[in-house]
Structure formats: C-alpha cells, structure tokens
Enzyme design. Sequence first.
Site, PDB file in Angstrom:
ATOM      1  N   ASP A  84       2.312   3.105   7.827  1.00 57.10           N
ATOM      2  CA  ASP A  84       1.149   2.299   7.517  1.00 57.10           C
ATOM      3  C   ASP A  84       1.497   0.931   6.962  1.00 57.10           C
ATOM      4  O   ASP A  84       1.361   0.655   5.771  1.00 57.10           O
ATOM      5  CB  ASP A  84       0.247   3.046   6.524  1.00 57.10           C
ATOM      6  CG  ASP A  84      -1.200   2.679   6.769  1.00 57.10           C
ATOM      7  OD1 ASP A  84      -1.422   1.645   7.416  1.00 57.10           O
ATOM      8  OD2 ASP A  84      -2.085   3.422   6.331  1.00 57.10           O
ATOM      9  N   ARG A 142       0.085   9.122   0.418  1.00 58.07           N
ATOM     10  CA  ARG A 142      -0.737   9.315   1.638  1.00 58.07           C
ATOM     11  C   ARG A 142      -0.187   8.505   2.807  1.00 58.07           C
ATOM     12  O   ARG A 142      -0.474   8.782   3.967  1.00 58.07           O
ATOM     13  CB  ARG A 142      -2.206   8.943   1.376  1.00 58.07           C
ATOM     14  CG  ARG A 142      -2.397   7.482   1.026  1.00 58.07           C
ATOM     15  CD  ARG A 142      -3.827   7.065   0.745  1.00 58.07           C
ATOM     16  NE  ARG A 142      -3.809   5.700   0.244  1.00 58.07           N
ATOM     17  CZ  ARG A 142      -3.583   5.345  -1.008  1.00 58.07           C
ATOM     18  NH1 ARG A 142      -3.409   6.282  -1.913  1.00 58.07           N
ATOM     19  NH2 ARG A 142      -3.528   4.096  -1.372  1.00 58.07           N
ATOM     20  N   ASN A 143       0.585   7.469   2.491  1.00 53.86           N
ATOM     21  CA  ASN A 143       1.182   6.638   3.541  1.00 53.86           C
ATOM     22  C   ASN A 143       2.654   6.958   3.796  1.00 53.86           C
ATOM     23  O   ASN A 143       3.389   6.151   4.352  1.00 53.86           O
ATOM     24  CB  ASN A 143       1.030   5.158   3.197  1.00 53.86           C
ATOM     25  CG  ASN A 143      -0.405   4.715   3.354  1.00 53.86           C
ATOM     26  OD1 ASN A 143      -1.135   5.269   4.178  1.00 53.86           O
ATOM     27  ND2 ASN A 143      -0.833   3.754   2.556  1.00 53.86           N
ATOM     28  N   ASP A 161       0.850  -1.202   0.000  1.00 49.84           N
ATOM     29  CA  ASP A 161       0.000   0.000   0.000  1.00 49.84           C
ATOM     30  C   ASP A 161       0.877   1.239   0.000  1.00 49.84           C
ATOM     31  O   ASP A 161       0.618   2.197   0.717  1.00 49.84           O
ATOM     32  CB  ASP A 161      -0.914  -0.048   1.235  1.00 49.84           C
ATOM     33  CG  ASP A 161      -2.064   0.950   1.138  1.00 49.84           C
ATOM     34  OD1 ASP A 161      -2.290   1.483   0.035  1.00 49.84           O
ATOM     35  OD2 ASP A 161      -2.710   1.199   2.164  1.00 49.84           O
TER      36      ASP A 161
HETATM   37  P1  ADP Z   1      -5.078   4.698   7.932  1.00 45.79           P
HETATM   38  O1  ADP Z   1      -3.943   3.918   7.406  1.00 45.79           O
HETATM   39  O2  ADP Z   1      -6.011   3.882   8.776  1.00 45.79           O
HETATM   40  O3  ADP Z   1      -5.783   5.490   6.884  1.00 45.79           O
HETATM   41  P2  ADP Z   1      -3.097   6.462   8.907  1.00 45.79           P
HETATM   42  O4  ADP Z   1      -2.154   5.717   9.743  1.00 45.79           O
HETATM   43  O5  ADP Z   1      -2.676   6.712   7.501  1.00 45.79           O
HETATM   44  O6  ADP Z   1      -4.488   5.767   8.938  1.00 45.79           O
HETATM   45  O7  ADP Z   1      -3.379   7.851   9.601  1.00 45.79           O
HETATM   46  C1  ADP Z   1      -4.262   8.818   9.091  1.00 45.79           C
HETATM   47  C2  ADP Z   1      -3.636  10.200   9.148  1.00 45.79           C
HETATM   48  O8  ADP Z   1      -3.188  10.525  10.467  1.00 45.79           O
HETATM   49  C3  ADP Z   1      -2.372  10.318   8.280  1.00 45.79           C
HETATM   50  O9  ADP Z   1      -2.675  10.635   6.953  1.00 45.79           O
HETATM   51  C4  ADP Z   1      -1.618  11.446   8.955  1.00 45.79           C
HETATM   52  O10 ADP Z   1      -2.077  12.705   8.519  1.00 45.79           O
HETATM   53  C5  ADP Z   1      -1.964  11.233  10.423  1.00 45.79           C
HETATM   54  N1  ADP Z   1      -0.892  10.420  11.078  1.00 45.79           N
HETATM   55  C6  ADP Z   1      -0.797   9.088  11.161  1.00 45.79           C
HETATM   56  N2  ADP Z   1       0.326   8.698  11.809  1.00 45.79           N
HETATM   57  C7  ADP Z   1       0.973   9.828  12.141  1.00 45.79           C
HETATM   58  C8  ADP Z   1       2.218  10.125  12.805  1.00 45.79           C
HETATM   59  N3  ADP Z   1       3.026   9.158  13.255  1.00 45.79           N
HETATM   60  N4  ADP Z   1       2.570  11.411  12.947  1.00 45.79           N
HETATM   61  C9  ADP Z   1       1.777  12.404  12.468  1.00 45.79           C
HETATM   62  N5  ADP Z   1       0.618  12.207  11.842  1.00 45.79           N
HETATM   63  C10 ADP Z   1       0.201  10.939  11.666  1.00 45.79           C
END
Ligand code: ADP
Length: 435
Positions: free
Chosen positions: A302, A288-289, A284
């Site tokens: 992610d 965005r990740n 993935d």
């Molecule tokens: P999912 O994979 O379930 O969609 P994510 O892990 O991508 O969720 O998290 C969603 C959003 O939260 C990310 O796009 C980012 O903006 C924020 N985010 C996630 N992890 C972090 C982190 N370690 N530090 C800062 N922001 C984060």
Amino acid sequence: MSWPAGTQCVAKGDHRKPRSGELVYNKGDILTIVDISPRKGYYKARHNTSGEEGLINSSSVRERDALRVDPRLSLMPWFHGKISGPEAVGKLQPAEDGLFLVRESIRHPGDYVLCVSVSGGVIHYRFYSNNKGSIATILLKPKQKQGTKSAELELSKTGWLLDITKLTLGENIGEGEFGAVYEGDYMGQRVAVKTIKCDVTAQAFLQETTVMTKLQHKNLVRLLGVILHKGLQIVTELMSKGNLVNFLRTRGRSVVNSVQLLHFALDVCEGMEYLESKKLVHRDLAARNVLVSDDHVAKVSDFGLTKLDSKVSDKAKLPIKWTAPEALKKEKFSTKSDVWSYGVLLWEIFSYGRQPYPKIPLMEVKEKVEGGYRMEAPEDCPPGAYALMRVCWEQEPRKRPAFHKLREKLEQEIGKCTPGPGSEPQGEIRSGSGC
Ligand code: ADP
C-alpha cells in the site's frame, strides 16, 4: 554491461527454438537475471511467469525500465477538459475520419461531449453511448491533449502493461478503499488484482504505481504490472496469508510465538530500511498495510500515500493513531515520522493485532500523545521489543533511531531468543524457542 542477479529484463523478440540449456520466451516476457553464465554474452535467467530457468543472450533482452514519475502521464490523454466546440474543432485539424477527443461542456458543466471528425467536418455528441450505431464513424484515433503522455503507450514501452487476456480473476479477497481486491492467475502465477474503477482515482494511483516500478525488495509487495481496463487494475504478487492484523488476530499466542513476532518486525524493518535508502516516506505504515506471504514473510504494501516530497494533500485522511505528532500538527512527514508509525506497528504485532490506544477515544489520542502519554507494553511483550517502541515514540524526531539501527537491535533480540544453530525446533511458522 553487467547485470546483477535480480535485474529484471524484457525480451526484445520471440525465442521459441532454443538451443540446449536456453530459455524459451516470447517478445515482451519478463525475465529475471539469476547469475552470469560462463558462456560469453549469456546470463542464466528465470522466466517470471513460467518459472523456468535457462540461458539467455544479453543482446536479445533489455533491462526493464522503471516508469518515470511524470505528472503528464495520463490514462485519458484524449480528454481535453473544458473547451468550447470551436476550440475542439480547431484541435481536430487536419481532419481525419475517426479522429476524436472528449471535452467537458462549457454551457453544461458536468456534461461530456465526444467530438469526432467525419468527412471533413466535426460532429459533437452530447450523450455518448456504447451503441456503435449512433456514431457516424468508428473512433479510430484519439486526439491527444498537448502536454500529456499516453499512460498506455508508456506502460507498454516499459513492459509494465500486462495482457488482460492472460489474466483469470478468482475470488474476492479484500476490500480496498477504492475498489475490490481479487485473487487471480496471470500466466500460471498466483497474483492479487486491485481494481480501481473511478477514472480520477485511477489517474492518482497511476502516479503511485510509477513509484512502485522503481522498488524491488524482498519485504515490499512486488508490482507485476498493470492492466488498463475499466479504470486501472494493479497486479501484484499474491500474499496468500492476507494482512498482518487479521493474520495475528485469527491465530493468537497459541500458534505464533514471540520469535515469530520478532521476525515479522524484522521483515517490515528491512522493507522500511530499503525505502529509507531510496528517500521515500511511506506515510501510512500500519499492520493493516503489511501482508503475509505463503511462506510467512511479511511485506510492506500500500504505497498509496508514498511520496517523494513531504507535503500532504488531505489532512483529514491521516490515520491519527499511527501518525507522528509533528506530522499531525505541522504536516512534517519524514523517515522519522515513519519510524513513529513503525513503533505503533510493533505494538500491534506484540499485542496480536489489537487496535492501538485501546479504550481511548480517537478524538483524545492526539492531545494525550502530545502531552507525553505513551501506550503501555502489550501483555507478555519481550522488554527489548517494548524498549524499541519507546524510542520510536520519542517526541523529538531526530532522537528516534533510523531503520538500520532498529534492524540491528531486532537482530540482537532474535539472537537472544534463538538457540544456537542445529538445535532449532521446526515450528509451523518460523522456528525459535520464544523468549
Ligand atoms: P486499501 O489500501 O485501499 O485499503 P489494500 O491494498 O490494503 O486496500 O487491500 C485491502 C485488502 O485486500 C488487504 O487488507 C488484504 O487483505 C487484501 N490484499 C491486498 N493486496 C493483497 C495481496 N497482494 N495479496 C493478498 N491480499 C491482498
């Protein structure tokens, strides 16, 4: 025994009265080895939460274990699934006040029954409430289902279970698919906390977390540990600049130049090269990740879909625009399908966060790509960068370059754009004149 710099250790006991130059720590604290020390049996180490550095005796710490990927690791070891009342009674022998388990009712599927051993007998509660008064005894000891391992116990043994009382939750900084992400503070360190409330999903994520415990690289978002409270809370380093798509969209060309874009591309590539070396497939990979740190380092995050094997469980969830044709068609995931996604990610980077395949309906993308269609170069994209995208999008997976080759090419590209040492201008992000 010799530990290289970067090794993470867990303190076996408290060390509160240090001699000169020694580090102060408590039992269970995580310490990172910085260097060997001239003092025999000692290392120079950094305390992961206080950030302080000092000497530690190697015999008073042990190396922090990675969690083994163990399908028996359970967040709910006391849940015995669909078993009958008499079976539950059989499992709660020998009787012991407060010994309990939870089962799903056979006669009323979807209803759960709490079975507790009290005064030699077993009481079955169809509707369990938090109201202590309604249960004849305190729930003292979970009866573990045979063949499961308590995740809580394993996590704490290996030093990955964090202490909820030391965590302060701050603002909501994002929404994940399964729960919100919060900014937080864990013993003075800024962290991100991903909450997963649903028990079944939490159980699935737990397996993914065990993969993360094995991975340590400057371009992978680092797992600090987990908290088991209201499901699962995954605590990682805080990436204060958020995800790469939003980062690029909100800044644009006037703030971020092409050398800085190449640096982001290189960061991700190095993270992926490391995953490749561990024989892990991300599945993935997309902008965005990728998250951006305070000092503008891009890190891959992610690992929700990261798997050691190449079978996929839910085809409907695949991100079509990022997934290689052979993965979409035959579910063949490999490092080379990650390379395809990396090509799409490069396109996202050089278009400052645009949605790939603009103006093409999602339904048509798969067919067009299979027919040989490829995206054009983003506006003002350095030709070298576009050439990399195109090799990542070779139909034939084995014709696509490996991540270490891509890294070499990117380093050359950066070399072409950056003036010699000493003459670099200092930019807001990472310097370089731009191509
Ligand atoms: P999912 O994979 O379930 O969609 P994510 O892990 O991508 O969720 O998290 C969603 C959003 O939260 C990310 O796009 C980012 O903006 C924020 N985010 C996630 N992890 C972090 C982190 N370690 N530090 C800062 N922001 C984060």
